[in-house]
Design a protein around this motif. Structure first.
Motif, mmCIF file in Angstrom:
data_model
loop_
_atom_site.group_PDB
_atom_site.id
_atom_site.type_symbol
_atom_site.label_atom_id
_atom_site.label_comp_id
_atom_site.label_asym_id
_atom_site.label_seq_id
_atom_site.Cartn_x
_atom_site.Cartn_y
_atom_site.Cartn_z
ATOM 1 N N ASP A 136 -6.611 4.097 -6.276
ATOM 2 C CA ASP A 136 -5.535 3.328 -7.037
ATOM 3 C C ASP A 136 -5.238 2.240 -6.233
ATOM 4 O O ASP A 136 -4.952 1.094 -6.818
ATOM 5 C CB ASP A 136 -4.416 4.297 -6.847
ATOM 6 N N LEU A 137 -5.195 2.006 -4.730
ATOM 7 C CA LEU A 137 -4.941 0.763 -4.182
ATOM 8 C C LEU A 137 -6.029 -0.314 -4.575
ATOM 9 O O LEU A 137 -5.610 -1.364 -4.758
ATOM 10 C CB LEU A 137 -4.972 1.146 -2.791
ATOM 11 N N ALA A 184 -5.344 -1.979 -7.765
ATOM 12 C CA ALA A 184 -4.113 -2.779 -7.680
ATOM 13 C C ALA A 184 -4.591 -4.114 -7.308
ATOM 14 O O ALA A 184 -4.159 -5.362 -7.494
ATOM 15 C CB ALA A 184 -2.880 -2.338 -7.030
ATOM 16 N N ASN A 198 0.793 -1.375 0.087
ATOM 17 C CA ASN A 198 0.065 -0.029 0.026
ATOM 18 C C ASN A 198 0.845 1.289 0.032
ATOM 19 O O ASN A 198 1.144 1.930 1.070
ATOM 20 C CB ASN A 198 -0.929 0.100 1.061
ATOM 21 N N HIS A 199 1.259 1.698 -1.287
ATOM 22 C CA HIS A 199 2.090 2.837 -1.300
ATOM 23 C C HIS A 199 1.335 3.746 -2.507
ATOM 24 O O HIS A 199 2.066 4.645 -2.790
ATOM 25 C CB HIS A 199 3.536 2.534 -2.011
ATOM 26 N N TYR A 200 0.216 3.618 -2.341
ATOM 27 C CA TYR A 200 -0.671 4.587 -3.285
ATOM 28 C C TYR A 200 -1.065 5.571 -2.680
ATOM 29 O O TYR A 200 -1.253 5.851 -1.458
ATOM 30 C CB TYR A 200 -1.920 3.619 -3.908
ATOM 31 N N LYS A 201 -1.426 6.847 -3.518
ATOM 32 C CA LYS A 201 -1.853 7.995 -2.732
ATOM 33 C C LYS A 201 -3.317 8.116 -2.543
ATOM 34 O O LYS A 201 -3.632 8.908 -1.790
ATOM 35 C CB LYS A 201 -1.551 9.235 -3.962
#
Length: 401
Positions: free
Chosen positions: A268-269, A272, A261-264
């Motif tokens: 977007d998460l 993925a 979980n590196h999404y803004k």
């Protein structure tokens, strides 16, 4: 009898301290309908630290622990994961934590009561000695004790039966509810009997499973699903790098896919996660303690129609839009704890596992010198080990095995 122990109290500055405590031994009941029994004295050998301990400490800082204290006391000896030595029986044992005046320890009704050693109404394992109900001291498998000492590798595994048993119950509960939730749909699809349809629904529930949060509970849940449903697609979601030890270990244990979980944005998460799953989730299990769980499942629609949402997190408030919730036929569930047979199954599985590899020890002297600092700066700090335990009495440990 006075012993040295760590204990929680209502105190903003010192919610967790180490000192001398007078033991109590009130009669306790394991299950409704059974007689009350006085405890057996046992010595703590190795004890694991649980996230519940951390939450209780914060409750003590806020002055909210009174309902957790044993009756008539102003403190609670913490600790509910580990091994003890019973001098009167000359054997090691694992403490079954939950008992009380209820028929089924996984649930209780308004007129029933319960207690949990180290958590709620009964003192726990972070003490030199304590009294435990004689029928709640579970036997360990043969082969791990030699010359009165227990192998360290096995002892490390035995800080996990409590949380692992919770996950055995979670899987059982999801199977029960999932089969009832979707069997009519499966019966129509397969033109089969109700019994066959319930089995189809049970298996289908885990077809595409999201486990949001990668602590030990999430890892155990993935492990248990994989054992029984090897065809299930499991996706873990967490913040750690994919090269992190716990991520690598979890993937090896479960065969799962990992999404960092590196999404803004949660949008977007969600995209993925759906790609990693190969479709919408049939089951979504939240174990992170954050609100992102329900936002991902419901607002971002990661949970598909007829899906089951299992909330095992402490803290988040689940929100959902009632219109799509109803039409998508979602089922939200939440339940905690376990029965004795869950605990015994957990012990059997853990005995042959590799989970000792993720347990790191803190020196007892470092812990008792300042328990509060140990919690905040080491055991639950950023970058802390996946699991921390303390050898309370090294005289009973074989450090060579």
């Amino acid at each position: 009898m006075k012993v040295k122990a760590t204990y929680f109290q209502n105190d903003k500055e010192k919610p967790l301290v180490y000192g001398e405590v007078e033991l109590i031994d009130p009669p306790r009941r394991r299950l409704r309908g059974e007689e009350e029994k006085k405890g057996i004295l046992a010595e703590s050998v190795i004890v694991g630290f649980c996230g519940t301990d951390h939450e209780l400490m914060k409750m003590g800082q806020e002055g909210r622990l009174s309902n957790k204290f044993p009756k008539g006391q102003e403190r609670l000896i913490n600790g509910h994961e580990g091994l003890v030595w019973i001098p009167s029986e000359e054997r090691f044992a694992i403490v079954l934590i939950r008992g009380g005046n209820s028929y089924d320890p996984t649930r209780y009704t308004e007129e029933e009561s319960y207690f949990e050693y180290g958590c709620d109404g009964a003192d726990g394992l972070f003490s030199d000695k304590n009294y435990y109900h004689p029928d709640m001291l579970l036997k360990i498998p043969d082969g791990f004790v030699k010359n009165g000492k227990i192998a360290l590798s096995f002892a490390k595994k035995m800080v996990f039966p409590d949380p692992y048993a919770c996950m055995v119950f979670q899987r059982e509960r999801m199977e029960d509810l999932g089969a009832a939730h979707n069997f009519r749909m499966e019966m129509a699809k397969h033109k089969c009997s109700e019994a066959e349809a319930r089995e189809h629904a049970r298996k289908q529930l885990f077809a595409r499973t999201v486990i949001f949060g990668l602590g030990t509970t999430g890892m155990f849940m993935g492990d248990l699903i994989r054992q029984k449903y090897p065809e299930a697609k499991i996706v873990f979601v967490g913040r750690s790098e994919e090269t992190d030890l716990k991520v690598v270990f979890a993937k090896e244990q479960t065969g799962a896919v990992y999404v960092q979980n590196h999404y803004k944005s949660t949008e977007d998460l969600a995209g993925a996660v759906i790609v990693a799953l190969g479709g919408k989730a049939t089951a979504f299990i939240g174990v992170s303690g954050t609100n992102v769980e329900h936002e991902l499942a419901f607002k971002q629609e990661v949970l598909g129609c007829n899906g089951v949402y299992n909330s095992f997190s402490l803290g988040p408030q689940i929100q959902f839009d009632t219109m799509p919730f109803g039409f998508k036929n979602h089922l939200i569930m939440g339940s905690i704890n376990f029965r004795q047979d869950h605990m015994e199954e957990a012990i059997r599985i853990l005995t042959d596992s590799r989970y000792d590899e993720i347990v790191e020890l803190i020196e007892k002297e470092e812990f008792i010198r300042n328990p509060l600092a140990a919690y905040e700066n080491k055991i639950y700090a950023k970058g802390a080990p996946l699991k921390t335990a303390v050898v309370w009495n090294p005289d009973y440990i074989d450090f060579s095995r």
